[in-house]
Design an enzyme around this catalytic site. Structure first.
Site, PDB file in Angstrom:
ATOM      1  N   ASP B  52      44.084  47.248  43.913  1.00 48.15           N
ATOM      2  CA  ASP B  52      45.138  47.857  43.093  1.00 48.15           C
ATOM      3  C   ASP B  52      46.343  48.254  43.941  1.00 48.15           C
ATOM      4  OD1 ASP B  52      43.607  47.647  40.804  1.00 48.15           O
ATOM      5  OD2 ASP B  52      42.764  49.672  41.003  1.00 48.15           O
ATOM      6  N   TYR B 110      34.122  48.083  51.482  1.00 51.57           N
ATOM      7  CA  TYR B 110      35.290  48.962  51.325  1.00 51.57           C
ATOM      8  C   TYR B 110      35.064  50.243  52.112  1.00 51.57           C
ATOM      9  CZ  TYR B 110      37.136  46.323  47.328  1.00 51.57           C
ATOM     10  OH  TYR B 110      37.669  45.360  46.512  1.00 51.57           O
TER      11      TYR B 110
END
Lengths: 253, 253
Positions: B52, B110
């Site tokens: 994002d 991540y």
């Protein structure tokens, strides 16, 4: 009236340096002085040192004078609500009425960050100097002691008019594993520094580390004060003002 | 035609996310595809995942197809001359013609960075989430194992329409001493993730670490898939895409 010592952290990228300048130029001192009256302080902040455009600080001290009755413990938050996101207060204490952030500093410490890897780092582009080739730390460590002690540092500095004798108390180089890979950190501690001196020393030491000049070539720079004998001024974005120290007796009101 | 796997690092701050969008929106894929033809590659880059707006990457893989004769070893530098400073190629290798950066990824990892200290950090303002109060890592470590394995993660994600079963292979939390002080790093490794899943898990785990909810409250989120039971989505600027892995046999041409 209370004298307060503020510690500030800033990202130097979008500042035209620390020192207040003519209208329109965004400076650290200017941004700080602009908001001081809103917490009941005089609109004057005196820093421990100057930093050029692009140079960062982890804890740059400023002394300010507080007329209002706000408790010291609330000063950082009150100022941080008013300050821009690239300049924040990270500490505050009441000190002696006559503590002067610049004149009373016993020493100042700077760090210079170098990122050593094959490709540039977007995440560290404003935080560390990117160097493609490995640095010879042994050669750099041979050169560093030559800088220690009292010398004429004009050969590394930007200014040519002032008296250039300064005392360097500490000079170190270390490897550090960062998020972006191998980093090399230079640390310098001195009573005070000439303008551009740290970046001039780093630029010269990087030439030593890249095999472009021998460690002992630093001697002639100190002996002659000739700027043309030194390496280039290392870029501003790798440099951090880290810390300044004050006499214990002035650190209480 | 050679298929090349590129590794990219980017600072997500000024990107409207990874995925190409309508004209005028600056995206990672858009910037990369814009310059590919200039080195003799087709104008299409397929990423291992989506990130994002504001999310960073240390090594996001893309596969691209090279028509021209440029040696693979020269691809990163050639592209980096054309790419903006917040997006760079940090690795390239020729891979099997049929390697697909998204479909063939075995797992993705991540990291989420949290800075724990009394005052915000200008230098890390786009790099780590600032939290004022200390986090209870023991409580977080009690919650993390509940997330491991195959579950319906819709309760942590942004999307409500797709099938929500995913497999989480690793979930860790560690303290790290950074330039700006104490940091807490969350690491997640999974075959794949739902949109917003990592930030939803972090937002919920931060509530656990701040004593706002018990560790075992995560069970109901996994059992019901109800987004309202989870914590808020943690801000984008603390999240990093770290790595993706591919089958060994597809990593050679």
């Amino acid at each position: 009236m209370r004298r307060i010592l503020l510690l500030t952290e800033y990202d130097g990228t979008r500042f035209a340096g620390l020192q207040r300048q003519r209208e329109g130029l965004r400076t650290v001192q200017g941004e700080l002085e602009r908001v001081l009256p809103q917490i009941g302080a005089l609109p004057k902040a005196v820093a421990a040192g100057r930093t050029d455009a692009g140079v960062h600080a982890l804890a740059m001290p400023f002394h300010v004078d507080l007329e209002g009755r706000i408790p010291v413990a609330k000063v950082p938050e009150a100022l941080n609500r008013l300050l821009p996101e690239d300049l924040k207060v990270v500490g505050a204490r009441e000190v002696a009425q006559d503590l002067h952030a610049r004149k009373d500093a016993l020493w100042r410490a700077y760090r210079y960050r170098v990122l050593v890897r094959p490709y540039p780092s977007p995440l560290l582009r404003h935080r560390a100097l990117w160097v493609r080739r490995p640095l010879d730390l042994l050669a750099i460590r041979e050169a560093l002691p030559l800088l220690l002690g009292r010398h004429n540092f004009l050969g590394f500095a930007k200014e040519e008019t002032r008296e250039g004798t300064r005392e360097l108390l500490e000079a170190r180089v270390e490897e550090a594993e960062g998020e972006g890979g191998l980093e090399v950190h230079f640390t310098f501690k001195g009573r005070s520094f000439l303008r551009g001196q740290v970046r001039g020393m780093v630029g010269t030491l990087l030439e030593v580390g890249l095999g472009k000049r021998p460690p002992e070539s630093l001697k002639a720079i100190l002996e002659t004060g000739d700027r043309r004998l030194a390496g280039p001024t290392a870029p501003a974005h790798g440099l951090y003002f880290v810390e300044a120290a004050y006499p214990e007796e002035k650190l209480s009101p």
